[in-house]
Design a protein around this motif. Structure first.
Motif, PDB file in Angstrom:
ATOM      1  N   TRP A 166       0.836  -1.288  -0.020  1.00  0.00           N
ATOM      2  CA  TRP A 166      -0.031   0.008  -0.243  1.00  0.00           C
ATOM      3  C   TRP A 166       0.735   1.279  -0.032  1.00  0.00           C
ATOM      4  O   TRP A 166       1.984   1.382   0.773  1.00  0.00           O
ATOM      5  CB  TRP A 166      -0.775  -0.062   1.029  1.00  0.00           C
ATOM      6  CG  TRP A 166      -1.875   0.917   1.192  1.00  0.00           C
ATOM      7  CD1 TRP A 166      -2.873   1.518   0.406  1.00  0.00           C
ATOM      8  CD2 TRP A 166      -2.035   1.894   2.473  1.00  0.00           C
ATOM      9  NE1 TRP A 166      -3.811   2.300   0.846  1.00  0.00           N
ATOM     10  CE2 TRP A 166      -3.145   2.910   2.035  1.00  0.00           C
ATOM     11  CE3 TRP A 166      -1.515   2.199   3.585  1.00  0.00           C
ATOM     12  CZ2 TRP A 166      -3.679   3.896   2.859  1.00  0.00           C
ATOM     13  CZ3 TRP A 166      -2.042   3.150   4.500  1.00  0.00           C
ATOM     14  CH2 TRP A 166      -2.977   4.023   4.048  1.00  0.00           C
ATOM     15  N   ASP A 215       1.325   4.794   1.129  1.00  0.00           N
ATOM     16  CA  ASP A 215       0.479   5.407   2.136  1.00  0.00           C
ATOM     17  C   ASP A 215       0.254   7.028   1.718  1.00  0.00           C
ATOM     18  O   ASP A 215       1.375   7.666   1.676  1.00  0.00           O
ATOM     19  CB  ASP A 215       1.292   5.498   3.339  1.00  0.00           C
ATOM     20  CG  ASP A 215       0.489   5.896   4.688  1.00  0.00           C
ATOM     21  OD1 ASP A 215      -0.436   6.818   4.517  1.00  0.00           O
ATOM     22  OD2 ASP A 215       1.286   5.745   5.767  1.00  0.00           O
ATOM     23  N   HIS A 262       2.070   9.278   4.084  1.00  0.00           N
ATOM     24  CA  HIS A 262       3.740   9.179   4.169  1.00  0.00           C
ATOM     25  C   HIS A 262       4.355   9.998   2.910  1.00  0.00           C
ATOM     26  O   HIS A 262       4.239   9.655   1.876  1.00  0.00           O
ATOM     27  CB  HIS A 262       4.002   7.829   4.319  1.00  0.00           C
ATOM     28  CG  HIS A 262       5.345   7.708   4.334  1.00  0.00           C
ATOM     29  ND1 HIS A 262       6.406   7.908   5.397  1.00  0.00           N
ATOM     30  CD2 HIS A 262       6.491   7.475   3.148  1.00  0.00           C
ATOM     31  CE1 HIS A 262       7.727   7.701   4.974  1.00  0.00           C
ATOM     32  NE2 HIS A 262       7.823   7.488   3.803  1.00  0.00           N
ATOM     33  N   ASN A 313      -2.487   5.715  -2.389  1.00  0.00           N
ATOM     34  CA  ASN A 313      -3.405   5.094  -1.700  1.00  0.00           C
ATOM     35  C   ASN A 313      -3.972   3.806  -2.261  1.00  0.00           C
ATOM     36  O   ASN A 313      -4.978   3.375  -2.230  1.00  0.00           O
ATOM     37  CB  ASN A 313      -4.598   6.218  -1.650  1.00  0.00           C
ATOM     38  CG  ASN A 313      -5.888   5.889  -0.563  1.00  0.00           C
ATOM     39  OD1 ASN A 313      -5.258   5.077   0.151  1.00  0.00           O
ATOM     40  ND2 ASN A 313      -6.994   6.196  -0.664  1.00  0.00           N
ATOM     41  N   THR A 370       6.135  -0.421   1.113  1.00  0.00           N
ATOM     42  CA  THR A 370       4.917  -0.465   0.952  1.00  0.00           C
ATOM     43  C   THR A 370       4.274  -1.437   1.521  1.00  0.00           C
ATOM     44  O   THR A 370       3.050  -1.594   2.150  1.00  0.00           O
ATOM     45  CB  THR A 370       4.422  -0.523  -0.459  1.00  0.00           C
ATOM     46  OG1 THR A 370       4.868  -1.849  -1.034  1.00  0.00           O
ATOM     47  CG2 THR A 370       5.116   0.786  -1.259  1.00  0.00           C
ATOM     48  N   PHE A 396       3.797  -0.559   5.018  1.00  0.00           N
ATOM     49  CA  PHE A 396       2.435   0.578   5.320  1.00  0.00           C
ATOM     50  C   PHE A 396       1.381  -0.176   5.147  1.00  0.00           C
ATOM     51  O   PHE A 396       0.249   0.237   6.034  1.00  0.00           O
ATOM     52  CB  PHE A 396       2.584   1.688   3.953  1.00  0.00           C
ATOM     53  CG  PHE A 396       3.772   2.434   4.027  1.00  0.00           C
ATOM     54  CD1 PHE A 396       4.168   3.210   5.313  1.00  0.00           C
ATOM     55  CD2 PHE A 396       4.582   2.838   2.852  1.00  0.00           C
ATOM     56  CE1 PHE A 396       5.131   3.956   5.263  1.00  0.00           C
ATOM     57  CE2 PHE A 396       5.424   3.715   3.003  1.00  0.00           C
ATOM     58  CZ  PHE A 396       5.902   4.085   4.116  1.00  0.00           C
ATOM     59  N   LEU A 443      -1.821  -0.293   7.948  1.00  0.00           N
ATOM     60  CA  LEU A 443      -3.076  -0.013   7.315  1.00  0.00           C
ATOM     61  C   LEU A 443      -4.069  -1.104   7.922  1.00  0.00           C
ATOM     62  O   LEU A 443      -5.136  -0.864   8.530  1.00  0.00           O
ATOM     63  CB  LEU A 443      -3.212  -0.238   5.760  1.00  0.00           C
ATOM     64  CG  LEU A 443      -4.754  -0.099   5.123  1.00  0.00           C
ATOM     65  CD1 LEU A 443      -5.328   1.369   5.445  1.00  0.00           C
ATOM     66  CD2 LEU A 443      -4.561  -0.694   3.832  1.00  0.00           C
TER      67      LEU A 443
END
Length: 245
Positions: A103, A105, A108, A119, A225, A228, A232
């Motif tokens: 993901w 972010d 970030h 996103n 990622t 992240f 999430l």
């Protein structure tokens, strides 16, 4: 062995078209959350969910906000979204998709690019010779990464090749792509620079002057990622606890 099947619903090129994913037991799974990121961590082999087959134009993507996260066609202003053929290209010039359990972010700010994430799961361009089908889950070897800046967001484009491709053994880093597939990387930058121009948008920009970063850099970005994504998931779990208890 992780094997996945797909169930297509609705009609292609319609608002109701969806691709749902099932695991080997026939249970519905999310291509965003339930398919593992790694096919083989020791060899840095990743799973890739194919959203858009090469040479096609319908902009399909994992619906991150829908239950079970099926693949569906992106919408813009109430219309199904297709990318134009930007001369001399025909549709997407690779098999295009995403790595699950990643993901980008949006809160970030990336230290390398200076922009926040878009996103979505991280994008992959698979450069092998086979045209894959929507919803295929394939094992890929990562070769490098391009840092696109899309309307002020960081949008990494991972360059990878299906491990079963005849050329996979000869392609181990981004320099090998330049050598063995001359022009392909330049075409890739050209494609990403110009694909929104027919929609009246400005050309996209790139970090690092549009230079591709190598395999090690790409794997580092993917791992970031993945972290992240983990954050999430834990936030979502916290939210659920707040909502239901």
């Amino acid at each position: 062995n992780m094997s996945f099947t797909v169930e297509e619903r609705g009609n292609l090129n319609s608002l109701n078209y969806r691709i749902f994913f099932k695991n080997a037991e026939g249970k519905y799974v999310s291509p965003f959350h339930d398919i593992p990121m790694y096919a083989d961590e020791s060899q840095n082999i990743f799973n890739m969910v194919v959203e858009v087959p090469r040479w096609t134009n319908a902009k399909m993507e994992i619906a991150t906000k829908d239950p079970l996260n099926p693949v569906k066609q992106d919408m813009k202003k109430g219309k199904l979204r297709f990318v134009a053929n930007v001369f001399p290209h025909k549709g997407y010039i690779w098999n295009y998709g995403a790595i699950p359990q990643t993901w980008e972010d949006p809160s970030h700010k990336d230290g390398d690019t200076g922009y926040c994430g878009d996103n979505d799961p991280i994008d992959v361009c698979e450069i092998g010779s086979k045209v894959h089908s929507r919803g295929d889950v394939i094992k890929v070897k990562v070769l490098g990464v391009l840092a696109m800046i899309d309307e002020g967001e960081t949008d990494w484009k991972v360059i990878a090749i299906n491990v079963e491709d005849p050329e996979a053994n000869d392609l181990n880093n981004i320099g090998d792509v330049r050598r063995l597939k001359p022009g392909y990387l330049e075409s890739t930058v050209d494609w990403f620079r110009r694909y929104k121009v027919p929609d009246g948008k400005p050309e996209n920009q790139f970090a690092f002057n549009g230079e591709f970063k190598d395999k090690d850099f790409a794997i580092k970005v993917i791992k970031n990622t993945h972290n992240f994504w983990k954050d999430l998931i834990s936030q979502k779990a916290d939210l659920k606890i707040q909502l239901f208890f």
